[in-house]
Design a protein around this motif. Structure first.
Motif, PDB file in Angstrom:
ATOM      1  N   LEU A  57     -23.773  69.928  42.752  1.00 50.95           N
ATOM      2  CA  LEU A  57     -22.325  69.868  42.922  1.00 50.95           C
ATOM      3  C   LEU A  57     -21.624  71.107  42.383  1.00 50.95           C
ATOM      4  N   SER A  58     -22.386  71.970  41.711  1.00 51.38           N
ATOM      5  CA  SER A  58     -21.861  73.275  41.307  1.00 51.38           C
ATOM      6  C   SER A  58     -22.131  74.321  42.380  1.00 51.38           C
ATOM      7  N   LYS A  59     -23.261  74.182  43.054  1.00 54.43           N
ATOM      8  CA  LYS A  59     -23.607  75.019  44.214  1.00 54.43           C
ATOM      9  C   LYS A  59     -24.602  74.220  45.030  1.00 54.43           C
ATOM     10  N   ILE A  60     -24.192  73.832  46.228  1.00 54.07           N
ATOM     11  CA  ILE A  60     -24.963  72.862  46.999  1.00 54.07           C
ATOM     12  C   ILE A  60     -26.365  73.347  47.315  1.00 54.07           C
ATOM     13  N   LEU A  61     -26.558  74.672  47.336  1.00 48.20           N
ATOM     14  CA  LEU A  61     -27.880  75.233  47.588  1.00 48.20           C
ATOM     15  C   LEU A  61     -28.895  74.779  46.551  1.00 48.20           C
ATOM     16  N   PHE A  62     -28.432  74.461  45.349  1.00 46.48           N
ATOM     17  CA  PHE A  62     -29.346  74.056  44.288  1.00 46.48           C
ATOM     18  C   PHE A  62     -29.969  72.693  44.553  1.00 46.48           C
ATOM     19  N   LEU A  63     -29.455  71.948  45.508  1.00 48.18           N
ATOM     20  CA  LEU A  63     -30.108  70.702  45.891  1.00 48.18           C
ATOM     21  C   LEU A  63     -31.497  70.998  46.458  1.00 48.18           C
ATOM     22  N   LEU A  64     -31.632  72.100  47.186  1.00 43.61           N
ATOM     23  CA  LEU A  64     -32.942  72.518  47.698  1.00 43.61           C
ATOM     24  C   LEU A  64     -33.850  72.958  46.548  1.00 43.61           C
ATOM     25  N   PHE A  65     -33.292  73.636  45.561  1.00 45.98           N
ATOM     26  CA  PHE A  65     -34.086  74.059  44.408  1.00 45.98           C
ATOM     27  C   PHE A  65     -34.568  72.852  43.602  1.00 45.98           C
TER      28      PHE A  65
ATOM     29  N   LYS B 108     -14.863  85.120  35.597  1.00 44.58           N
ATOM     30  CA  LYS B 108     -14.236  84.719  36.860  1.00 44.58           C
ATOM     31  C   LYS B 108     -14.289  83.204  37.051  1.00 44.58           C
ATOM     32  N   GLY B 109     -14.812  82.489  36.054  1.00 41.08           N
ATOM     33  CA  GLY B 109     -14.895  81.036  36.138  1.00 41.08           C
ATOM     34  C   GLY B 109     -16.336  80.566  36.046  1.00 41.08           C
ATOM     35  N   PRO B 110     -16.539  79.254  35.942  1.00 44.09           N
ATOM     36  CA  PRO B 110     -17.891  78.720  35.714  1.00 44.09           C
ATOM     37  C   PRO B 110     -18.718  78.532  36.990  1.00 44.09           C
ATOM     38  N   ALA B 111     -18.187  78.902  38.150  1.00 42.00           N
ATOM     39  CA  ALA B 111     -18.848  78.556  39.416  1.00 42.00           C
ATOM     40  C   ALA B 111     -20.243  79.149  39.556  1.00 42.00           C
ATOM     41  N   GLU B 112     -20.480  80.335  38.999  1.00 40.07           N
ATOM     42  CA  GLU B 112     -21.792  80.969  39.146  1.00 40.07           C
ATOM     43  C   GLU B 112     -22.756  80.615  38.011  1.00 40.07           C
ATOM     44  N   ILE B 113     -22.221  80.201  36.875  1.00 36.92           N
ATOM     45  CA  ILE B 113     -23.060  79.913  35.704  1.00 36.92           C
ATOM     46  C   ILE B 113     -23.444  78.437  35.652  1.00 36.92           C
ATOM     47  N   PHE B 114     -22.526  77.557  36.034  1.00 37.35           N
ATOM     48  CA  PHE B 114     -22.799  76.117  35.989  1.00 37.35           C
ATOM     49  C   PHE B 114     -24.096  75.714  36.692  1.00 37.35           C
ATOM     50  N   PRO B 115     -24.341  76.152  37.947  1.00 33.07           N
ATOM     51  CA  PRO B 115     -25.556  75.660  38.618  1.00 33.07           C
ATOM     52  C   PRO B 115     -26.837  76.062  37.897  1.00 33.07           C
ATOM     53  N   ILE B 116     -26.885  77.273  37.335  1.00 31.53           N
ATOM     54  CA  ILE B 116     -28.084  77.712  36.605  1.00 31.53           C
ATOM     55  C   ILE B 116     -28.246  76.888  35.331  1.00 31.53           C
ATOM     56  N   LEU B 117     -27.144  76.686  34.622  1.00 30.39           N
ATOM     57  CA  LEU B 117     -27.176  75.927  33.372  1.00 30.39           C
ATOM     58  C   LEU B 117     -27.649  74.491  33.614  1.00 30.39           C
ATOM     59  N   PHE B 118     -27.059  73.819  34.594  1.00 26.54           N
ATOM     60  CA  PHE B 118     -27.425  72.427  34.870  1.00 26.54           C
ATOM     61  C   PHE B 118     -28.849  72.330  35.413  1.00 26.54           C
ATOM     62  N   PHE B 119     -29.249  73.327  36.204  1.00 21.20           N
ATOM     63  CA  PHE B 119     -30.620  73.321  36.718  1.00 21.20           C
ATOM     64  C   PHE B 119     -31.621  73.458  35.582  1.00 21.20           C
TER      65      PHE B 119
END
Length: 385
Positions: free
Chosen positions: A174-182, A134-145
């Protein structure tokens, strides 16, 4: 056989076999997903219309999802690929990279066996490949984190590593703003873990630099819409209205932007606590078990790994799981996707990725324990003969 020839090392043979098995499972999973979901709409297409209604304009330049996946798809589309195909290719590539880096993370820490098992559980999981399609939106934040996490922990305190750590932290946000807290949590936990002046300076600078890289996104939202977190606050309003009126509500954004505190404490502290407790119950009894595809083995070995890490005082690795599930707990009890009797599985992907990491470690430690017990029994038996 020649007298000086060596017999193959059984451990090395098993390691090679397990690694091949893990990446064969990944390849089969990707191939099956490509065949089954090649016509699947790219995530966010319907969302653009909803946000256009809310704002009176389309938000595609910064995306219903955060900008990093949108810009990556646009960049690949510039080569001539259709946008939907670009999104699928990037999603699957990110999934493969996540599996490979998870293997390397576990291999470096605990050995090849642990890496292969963790990569096997992750690479064979059909939910990860489904959302990758469905696109990279859900995988990108985990990968970059994951990249950020390893750079912050093991990359040293050089200026080059400081910039790289901040860049990948910003990409995760910038892939999922919630990851700024993580990111903030991981850097703060790293300071408490090491407790050195050098680490304090490095992590604080990395956080400030990360915020500087992310700030244009906030500035753009503030300039174009109603505030720096306008899209996210409208999403919270959508969740609140869904909780009150059900998933098929006609006016998802009625009431205007809703801040995090307003969403969390909507209905009062008692209602907030009840919602959070109900969400946690749903996560552990329904959400995560549904993602466990391999007969719940991921959860079994993951729990063993979690307990062993707790015993070894690896507080960061243990606590990160609970940090990942914390935001999901506030929405898990909402009937957002009737087919799942709750929210979509994509909200559990970060926590489940960490379960796969724990499972690799747990399997490795359990295997060592069983081998030690067998050796002790054989030694005891040989002494009695």
């Amino acid at each position: 056989m020649k007298p000086n020839s060596k017999k193959p090392d059984l451990q090395k043979v098993m390691n090679v076999f397990s690694v091949c098995l893990a990446f064969m499972a990944l390849a089969v999973n990707v191939a099956v997903s490509w065949k089954m979901y090649h016509a699947l709409p790219v995530q966010g297409a319907a969302g653009y219309k909803a946000y256009a209604w809310a704002y009176g304009r389309f938000t595609e330049p910064i995306g219903v999802r955060e900008p990093a996946p949108v810009f990556a798809v646009k960049a690949l589309s510039g080569t001539g690929l259709a946008p939907a195909l670009s999104a699928k290719v990037l999603g699957l590539a990110a999934f493969a990279a996540l599996t490979a880096l998870t293997f390397l993370l576990l291999k470096r820490r605990y050995g090849t066996g642990a890496g292969a098992v963790g990569a096997l559980f992750l690479g064979a999981n059909p939910y990860f490949s489904f959302y990758a399609m469905k696109g990279p939106a859900e995988i990108f934040p985990i990968l970059f984190f994951l990249v950020f996490w390893q750079l912050a922990e093991r990359g040293g305190v050089t200026a080059r590593n400081l910039v790289m750590t901040a860049v990948f932290a910003a990409l995760a946000a910038l892939s999922k703003i919630l990851f700024l807290l993580f990111v903030f949590f991981a850097l703060a936990a790293g300071i408490f873990k090491e407790r050195s002046r050098q680490r304090l300076k490095f992590n604080v600078r990395a956080l400030l630099l990360c915020c500087a890289f992310v700030s244009p996104y906030f500035i753009y939202q503030a300039a174009v819409f109603s505030g720096p977190l306008s899209l996210q606050q409208n999403t919270l309003r959508h969740w609140r209205n869904m909780e009150l009126h059900g998933p098929a509500l006609e006016a998802p954004f009625d009431g205007g932007p809703l801040g995090p505190a307003g969403f969390i404490f909507a209905g009062g502290p008692a209602r907030s606590a009840a919602r959070f407790g109900g969400g946690l119950k749903k996560i552990f009894l329904s959400g995560l078990p549904k993602l466990a595809y391999c007969y719940k083995l991921e959860l079994f070995f993951g729990l063993i790994g979690l307990v062993l890490l707790f015993i070894k005082r690896e507080w960061l690795y243990v606590s990160l799981f609970f940090v990942f599930i914390l935001p999901a707990a506030f929405i898990a009890s909402i009937n957002q996707a009737p087919a799942y009797w709750g929210i979509e599985p994509r909200f559990y992907l970060p926590a489940f990725w960490l379960i796969c990491v724990y499972a690799g470690y747990g399997f490795h430690e359990l295997l060592i324990l069983i081998a030690d017990l067998l050796k002790a029994k054989i030694l005891k038996w040989s002494k009695t003969q």
